[in-house]
Design an enzyme around this catalytic site. Structure first.
Site, PDB file in Angstrom:
ATOM      1  CE1 TYR A  97      -4.070   1.787   0.117  1.00 41.22           C
ATOM      2  CE2 TYR A  97      -3.185   2.940   2.033  1.00 41.22           C
ATOM      3  CZ  TYR A  97      -4.147   2.811   1.045  1.00 41.22           C
ATOM      4  OH  TYR A  97      -5.183   3.719   0.975  1.00 41.22           O
ATOM      5  CB  SER A 134     -16.271  -2.016  -3.792  1.00 40.53           C
ATOM      6  OG  SER A 134     -16.494  -0.777  -4.437  1.00 40.53           O
ATOM      7  NE  ARG A 147     -14.360  -8.980  -9.740  1.00 45.21           N
ATOM      8  CZ  ARG A 147     -13.590  -9.309  -8.709  1.00 45.21           C
ATOM      9  NH1 ARG A 147     -12.506 -10.037  -8.893  1.00 45.21           N
ATOM     10  NH2 ARG A 147     -13.896  -8.928  -7.498  1.00 45.21           N
ATOM     11  CG  ASP A 148     -21.145 -13.469 -15.330  1.00 46.17           C
ATOM     12  OD1 ASP A 148     -22.111 -13.281 -14.555  1.00 46.17           O
ATOM     13  OD2 ASP A 148     -21.221 -14.171 -16.337  1.00 46.17           O
ATOM     14  N   GLY A 189      -8.291   2.370  -7.118  1.00 44.08           N
ATOM     15  CA  GLY A 189      -7.939   1.087  -6.528  1.00 44.08           C
ATOM     16  C   GLY A 189      -7.394   0.159  -7.591  1.00 44.08           C
ATOM     17  N   GLY A 190      -6.815  -0.930  -7.156  1.00 41.32           N
ATOM     18  CA  GLY A 190      -6.237  -1.898  -8.093  1.00 41.32           C
ATOM     19  C   GLY A 190      -6.551  -3.319  -7.694  1.00 41.32           C
ATOM     20  CG  MET A 191     -10.458  -3.912  -6.236  1.00 41.69           C
ATOM     21  SD  MET A 191     -10.152  -4.108  -4.483  1.00 41.69           S
ATOM     22  CE  MET A 191     -11.186  -5.516  -4.123  1.00 41.69           C
ATOM     23  CG  LEU A 236     -10.059   9.718   1.743  1.00 49.17           C
ATOM     24  CD1 LEU A 236     -10.740  10.963   1.181  1.00 49.17           C
ATOM     25  CD2 LEU A 236     -11.084   8.814   2.430  1.00 49.17           C
ATOM     26  CE  LYS A 278     -16.549  -2.280   3.432  1.00 46.76           C
ATOM     27  NZ  LYS A 278     -15.293  -1.951   2.725  1.00 46.76           N
TER      28      LYS A 278
END
Length: 325
Positions: free
Chosen positions: A94, A146, A168-169, A238-240, A264, A320
């Site tokens: 991170y 998300s 995403r499926d 983000g970079g999931m 942020l 979550k």
């Protein structure tokens, strides 16, 4: 922050907290003033001493509390979510990494129990959130499932913006589609559907999007760029997928598309505490008006942190994980 105890205490300098919730009209139950001597000597906390797999490196340990004085604020942690940024921080990949050993978590809500002699902006009973991490037109949006994505759908709807949401499926795609549309999404399509030629007709009855929000990266980001109008912008937050954002030369030259990033933590560094407070209070207003609701969540006791960490790292999890103290 993932820390608690018999009374769920944490000691931290007052400047790292902001009294945001009380100012918006959200108060918790009144709290009695506790002197420093009343605080327990040690409290349980989720700590990691080195980076790696969160399920393996995070341990529940007892930490010693120091006396409250000066600008210190003693708070009782009530609940804290497990976010992708928390996982990335523990893994060591991170943009902001605390000194080790560190207590996991960057967000949460707490109640002030005691304050030092020089603290004037907080008092026992106030509800607070951390001010900083590391203690812890139409719009196309990627990874709408998300928590942040669901919030963006609602905020966009409140601002009168139309959203096309790319996910995403998955086996429960219809259930997810129904939920996102109930939040205000106009269209919900999968990454596979986005690649189909007929998707160009999606915008025949509406302006072609000029803004795309992306938190995945990889191939899906390229597809998002292809859908943007000339001069449009894609913001990646983000970079999931843990893959780079790929933009073809033709899209950059002939459509003059722009690529931006958003973090942020950096935004808060570039803006004043009052501006951050104004942002939070605006969100609180949307909540009171019923225009912004929390994502689906699962409350997990701190002692069951292993289960929460494992669940938060599984794919296609809509709930979550919230650690309760």
């Amino acid at each position: 922050m993932w820390v608690c105890g018999t009374l769920w205490w944490v000691r931290t300098p007052g400047r790292l907290w902001r009294r945001l919730l009380p100012a918006s009209g959200c108060h918790g139950p009144a709290a009695s003033y506790y002197s420093a001597s009343a605080a327990p000597a040690r409290v349980p906390a989720l700590v990691y001493g080195h980076h790696g797999d969160p399920a393996k490196v995070v341990e529940l340990k007892n930490l010693e509390l120091a006396a409250v004085g000066g600008s210190d604020v003693l708070v009782k942690m009530l609940a804290a979510p497990i976010n992708p940024s928390d996982i990335n921080m523990i893994q060591g990949n991170y943009g902001l990494l605390p000194e080790l050993p560190a207590v996991g978590g960057n967000e949460g809500v707490a109640q002030v129990v005691a304050v030092g002699s020089s603290v004037t902006g907080l008092k026992p009973g106030d509800w607070v959130i951390p001010a900083n991490a590391g203690l812890g037109d139409s719009v196309i949006q990627n990874a709408s499932n998300s928590g942040v994505g669901q919030a963006v759908i609602q905020i966009a709807a409140a601002l009168g913006l139309r959203t096309i949401n790319v996910v995403r499926d998955r086996p429960d795609i219809q259930k997810l589609t129904d939920r996102l549309k109930s939040l205000g999404a106009e269209h919900v399509i999968t990454e596979e559907e986005l690649r189909r030629p007929e998707m160009k007709n999606l915008f025949k009855d509406m302006p072609q999007p000029r803004l795309a929000l992306n938190c995945v990266g990889g191939k899906s980001s390229t597809e998002l760029l292809r859908q943007l109008a000339r001069g449009g912008t894609m913001v990646t937050y983000g970079g999931m997928a843990k893959q780079p954002v790929i933009a073809s030369v033709s899209l950059l030259i002939f459509k003059d598309l722009k690529l931006r990033g958003f973090w942020l933590s950096q935004w808060k560094k570039d803006h004043s505490p009052d501006q951050f407070k104004e942002l939070i209070l605006t969100l609180c207003d949307l909540i009171r008006q019923g225009q912004l609701t929390a994502p689906a969540c699962s409350q997990v006791p701190l002692q069951d942190y292993q289960r929460a960490l494992e669940a938060s790292m599984k794919p296609f999890v809509s709930s979550k994980q919230i650690l309760t103290m």
